[in-house]
Enzyme design. Structure first.
Site, PDB file in Angstrom:
ATOM      1  N   ASP A 173       0.757  -1.255   0.000  1.00  0.00           N
ATOM      2  CA  ASP A 173       0.000   0.000   0.000  1.00  0.00           C
ATOM      3  C   ASP A 173       0.790   1.309   0.000  1.00  0.00           C
ATOM      4  O   ASP A 173       0.612   2.146  -0.852  1.00  0.00           O
ATOM      5  CB  ASP A 173      -0.919   0.033   1.232  1.00  0.00           C
ATOM      6  CG  ASP A 173      -1.815  -1.180   1.312  1.00  0.00           C
ATOM      7  OD1 ASP A 173      -1.627  -2.115   0.516  1.00  0.00           O
ATOM      8  OD2 ASP A 173      -2.694  -1.186   2.183  1.00  0.00           O
ATOM      9  N   GLU A 410       2.467  -9.172  11.528  1.00  0.00           N
ATOM     10  CA  GLU A 410       2.178  -8.783  10.148  1.00  0.00           C
ATOM     11  C   GLU A 410       3.480  -8.438   9.414  1.00  0.00           C
ATOM     12  O   GLU A 410       3.714  -8.852   8.294  1.00  0.00           O
ATOM     13  CB  GLU A 410       1.228  -7.586  10.197  1.00  0.00           C
ATOM     14  CG  GLU A 410       0.589  -7.206   8.890  1.00  0.00           C
ATOM     15  CD  GLU A 410      -0.363  -6.019   9.059  1.00  0.00           C
ATOM     16  OE1 GLU A 410      -0.484  -5.495  10.193  1.00  0.00           O
ATOM     17  OE2 GLU A 410      -0.977  -5.601   8.063  1.00  0.00           O
TER      18      GLU A 410
HETATM   19  C1  2M8 Z   1      -3.009  -4.223   3.722  1.00  0.00           C
HETATM   20  O1  2M8 Z   1      -3.899  -3.519   2.885  1.00  0.00           O
HETATM   21  C2  2M8 Z   1      -5.209  -3.141   3.300  1.00  0.00           C
HETATM   22  C3  2M8 Z   1      -5.912  -2.640   2.074  1.00  0.00           C
HETATM   23  O2  2M8 Z   1      -6.000  -3.669   1.135  1.00  0.00           O
HETATM   24  C4  2M8 Z   1      -5.216  -2.080   4.369  1.00  0.00           C
HETATM   25  O3  2M8 Z   1      -4.178  -1.482   4.651  1.00  0.00           O
HETATM   26  O4  2M8 Z   1      -6.273  -1.860   4.934  1.00  0.00           O
HETATM   27  C5  2M8 Z   1      -1.855  -4.697   2.851  1.00  0.00           C
HETATM   28  O5  2M8 Z   1      -0.802  -5.121   3.635  1.00  0.00           O
HETATM   29  C6  2M8 Z   1      -2.296  -5.800   1.908  1.00  0.00           C
HETATM   30  O6  2M8 Z   1      -1.233  -6.337   1.214  1.00  0.00           O
HETATM   31  C7  2M8 Z   1      -3.034  -6.888   2.644  1.00  0.00           C
HETATM   32  O7  2M8 Z   1      -3.571  -7.763   1.713  1.00  0.00           O
HETATM   33  C8  2M8 Z   1      -4.135  -6.340   3.547  1.00  0.00           C
HETATM   34  C9  2M8 Z   1      -4.752  -7.400   4.442  1.00  0.00           C
HETATM   35  O8  2M8 Z   1      -3.761  -8.118   5.083  1.00  0.00           O
HETATM   36  O9  2M8 Z   1      -3.630  -5.313   4.377  1.00  0.00           O
END
Ligand code: 2M8
Length: 726
Positions: A173, A410
């Site tokens: 992101d 994470e």
């Molecule tokens: C993160 O992205 C989401 C949006 O898609 C967020 O920040 O809310 C990123 O790390 C992405 O790669 C990942 O798929 C998601 C859920 O783990 O979180």
């Protein structure tokens, strides 16, 4: 399996179970309460090893929400969990699109298409793969339609490269790569729809998350999509963020390879995915390569220029096989440097998401510096694909130790491993399960049965230097000529960077023929000509290393020295009329006639003549210089009598600072290579092992810890990788 791995696999499975929501798995307990696109693909990779049914269900649930035009949404919302994440369906308003599926709540963008790779893994990992075929049949057309969508809607110039139109589509992101295109967007806050972030409500330090300015831009883009009713042609005209990203395209390219294999399994024509894979690989290699930076960079379609920001995403063409050999070598130099994290550097873990020496590098902020397990998991496979085995192994071991030491987080601090973001993160757990399983699977079936081993032990062995043709040189020159020849083989056929030996070319070469002729001369060689401890150590270490290589080449060993029964005792050189196997050289001579691990007796019996050449006292550093043809042992070097102590220091330092030595301060535990187990006595028992690690460790904090807790430490041993350094 090591207890520590077995315990942590249980923990990982529990995490996946507690994040299970009935038909799919959420990425984390509270921060991400819905189903995410590529998270599910990684989650199913892990589950594939122990629960095929759930792995299949995970993927099928996701594809139920596939749009009618083939797009696979980034998020499938869980109706029961609404209200805790932003943006949710009320904000996305995807019902404006004619393509949305019935009875599903989804976002209006996509993510890197890992899924075909997962589906292939589910099939391969299943014990009853025939039972998986119906799933393959059901999912194949859906995978195909996803890839078709990407090439049809996201590749307007038909280049083989697809664009992303939102940073969330990249999966990375707030990567620094997006700063420039996002920075160009002038946002009028007054015109921006009202929104409230929810991601900061989970007790996570805001410094480790994207900033408000970034969120404004994320929201601006979503608003633009919904204003255009999610019609790609309209979005494309207006969208300020259209990027050809090396990560997204590499994943697509690699997924095409899996898709082609799935087609073959189903008896279908694999041509379409094969052609896509080739075209995308070619386009990545030509258009995204940055020759001055030795990395692949993203291309900004709106600004018509390369974004010269080098992140780990730029290494992923390795995963897809899209880099040329030369590009791969240059990438390797770049990633294996202190810019990212080099082998044996000692104070870093695997590959951080951004170059640590760039100004914007931030070790704790989300995609601006930390280590991510999924990226490194792909990278390790990419490195292996190009033969950078040592580096791939080291990445793999780092990936295993991060969750063990710091929890299933994470993302992780690239220098000290601290876990950031949410805990109990699903893909960290799932990929841990995959890594451990893949490692142990690669070790299976290479040992030979006990009966065969016993037969080999009593058979007397194979003498490698029994030729009658003798070298024409005075006997006193033999050892130096032999060492010169060993050095020649090393320079030409041993690739120390990749930790490999090119056995095929070596066996056919003149250098090897010449070396073998010289070894015939050993039949008349008198080791008493070796004077001085350095000369003796250098001679026997170098000879050990080449008899192993010679034996592997001569026996045509393919994968592991374990294929050949009792290899280290069976291949021999005749030296001055007496026979010496690698075991004789190691345990008899270099370890001053000690008992090999798991044997009842010392190597040489009481009246064995070879005892004359014993090197005493034992030099423990030689353990890091003896090459056993396996990936876990020392990289092949050539040892010179005059320089040998310095060289042994280097070998010990490299080993102690590699992932063969893992310090777990939180558990007061050392996770060590089996070498420290088998040869503990050579180091002076456990206290000696701790002292040794203390002496060679480059990290002051680690040294301090060892000093303070030496007496309380417990030991556990990491697996030993017997696969060949081929
Ligand atoms: C993160 O992205 C989401 C949006 O898609 C967020 O920040 O809310 C990123 O790390 C992405 O790669 C990942 O798929 C998601 C859920 O783990 O979180």
């Amino acid at each position: 399996m090591s207890r520590i791995f077995a315990d942590h696999i249980e923990k990982a499975k529990n995490i996946l179970d507690s994040n299970w929501q009935g038909s799919s798995t959420k990425p984390a307990p509270s921060l991400y309460p819905h189903q995410w696109n590529w998270d599910s693909a990684f989650i199913a990779m892990g589950r594939a090893h122990y629960d095929t049914a759930r792995a299949i269900q995970e993927i099928e649930t996701l594809f139920k929400a596939q749009w009618k035009n083939g797009m696979l949404p980034q998020i499938v919302f869980n109706r029961e969990a609404l209200g805790h994440y932003f943006p949710e369906p009320d904000f996305w308003q995807t019902e404006r699109s004619p393509h949305v599926p019935e009875n599903q709540l989804t976002s209006g963008i996509t993510m890197p298409p890992v899924h075909a790779i997962t589906v292939e893994k589910i099939f391969k990992s299943s014990r009853k793969s025939r039972a998986v075929l119906p799933f393959l049949k059901r999912i194949y057309p859906r995978l195909l339609s996803l890839h078709e969508y990407l090439y049809r809607e996201r590749d307007p110039e038909n280049e083989g490269l697809v664009y992303i139109r939102h940073p969330w589509e990249s999966g990375i992101d707030n990567s620094p790569t997006w700063d420039e295109p996002l920075g160009r967007m002038k946002i009028d806050k007054a015109l921006l729809p009202h929104y409230e972030r929810k991601d900061l409500e989970h007790g996570i330090d805001p410094k480790t998350r994207p900033g408000d300015d970034e969120y404004d831009r994320y929201v601006y883009l979503v608003d633009l999509f919904r204003r255009n009713n999610y019609e790609e042609a309209l979005i494309m005209r207006e969208c300020p963020f259209l990027i050809q990203d090396p990560l997204f395209n590499s994943v697509l390219c690699r997924a095409n390879e899996s898709l082609a294999r799935i087609a073959e399994l189903l008896g279908k024509d694999p041509e379409i995915p094969k052609n896509w894979a080739e075209k995308t690989a070619d386009a990545i290699s030509k258009k995204l390569w940055h020759g001055e930076h030795d990395i692949f960079d993203a291309y900004d379609i709106v600004a018509h220029k390369t974004i010269e920001v080098d992140t780990a995403a730029g290494f992923l063409p390795l995963y897809a096989g899209a880099a040329t050999r030369e590009q791969a070598q240059r990438i390797y130099e770049r990633l294996n440097s202190s810019s990212f994290c080099s082998l044996h550097q000692g104070n870093c873990f695997t590959i951080p998401n951004y170059d640590t020496q760039k100004q914007g590098f931030d070790r704790s902020n989300y995609w601006r510096g930390p280590v991510w397990i999924n990226i490194n998991w792909m990278l390790a496979q990419g490195l292996r694909r190009y033969g950078y085995t040592l580096k791939a192994d080291s990445l793999q071991k780092d990936l295993l130790q991060l969750p063990i030491r710091f929890g299933f987080h994470e993302y992780f601090d690239s220098f000290n491993g601290t876990g950031y973001g949410t805990d109990n993160f699903s893909w960290t757990a799932a990929l841990f399960i995959d890594l451990v399983n893949e490692f142990y699977a690669s070790q299976k079936n290479e040992g030979v049965g006990l009966a065969k081993r016993l037969r080999a032990m009593i058979s007397g062995g194979i003498v490698l230097n029994d030729g009658a043709e003798m070298p024409e040189l005075p006997p006193e020159d033999l050892s130096s000529e032999l060492l010169r020849s060993i050095k020649g083989l090393r320079d030409r056929f041993y690739d120390t960077k990749r930790g490999r030996v090119d056995y095929a070319s070596l066996s056919k070469s003149d250098e090897y023929r010449q070396y073998r002729l010289l070894t015939n001369g050993l039949q008349k060689y008198d080791p008493s000509q070796l004077t001085g401890r350095r000369e003796k150590i250098a001679f026997w270490v170098n000879l050990y290393n080449t008899i192993v290589v010679d034996g592997i080449a001569r026996l045509g060993i393919e994968r592991s020295v374990k294929e050949a029964a009792y290899f280290f005792g069976r291949v021999k050189y005749n030296i001055g009329g007496l026979l010496y196997s690698p075991d004789d050289i190691e345990h008899g001579i270099l370890r001053a006639n000690s008992r090999p691990w798991f044997h009842l007796f010392k190597q040489f019996g009481p009246s064995d003549e070879r005892k004359k050449w014993v090197v005493s006292p034992v030099e423990p550093r030689t353990h890091f210089a003896l090459v056993c043809g396996s990936r876990s042992c020392a990289p092949i070097e050539y040892y010179e009598p005059q320089k040998i102590y310095g060289q042994l220091d280097e070998a010990a330092k490299s080993f102690v600072n590699s992932s063969e030595v893992v310090i777990l301060p939180e558990e007061k535990k050392l996770l060590l290579s089996e070498i420290f187990h088998w040869y503990e006595d050579d180091f002076g028992g456990k206290p000696g092992v701790v002292d040794f690690i203390f002496d060679y460790h480059v990290d002051d904090k680690a040294r301090q810890f060892l000093k303070e807790t030496a007496g309380e430490l417990t030991f556990e041993y990491i697996y030993y990788d017997w696969n060949l350094n081929r």
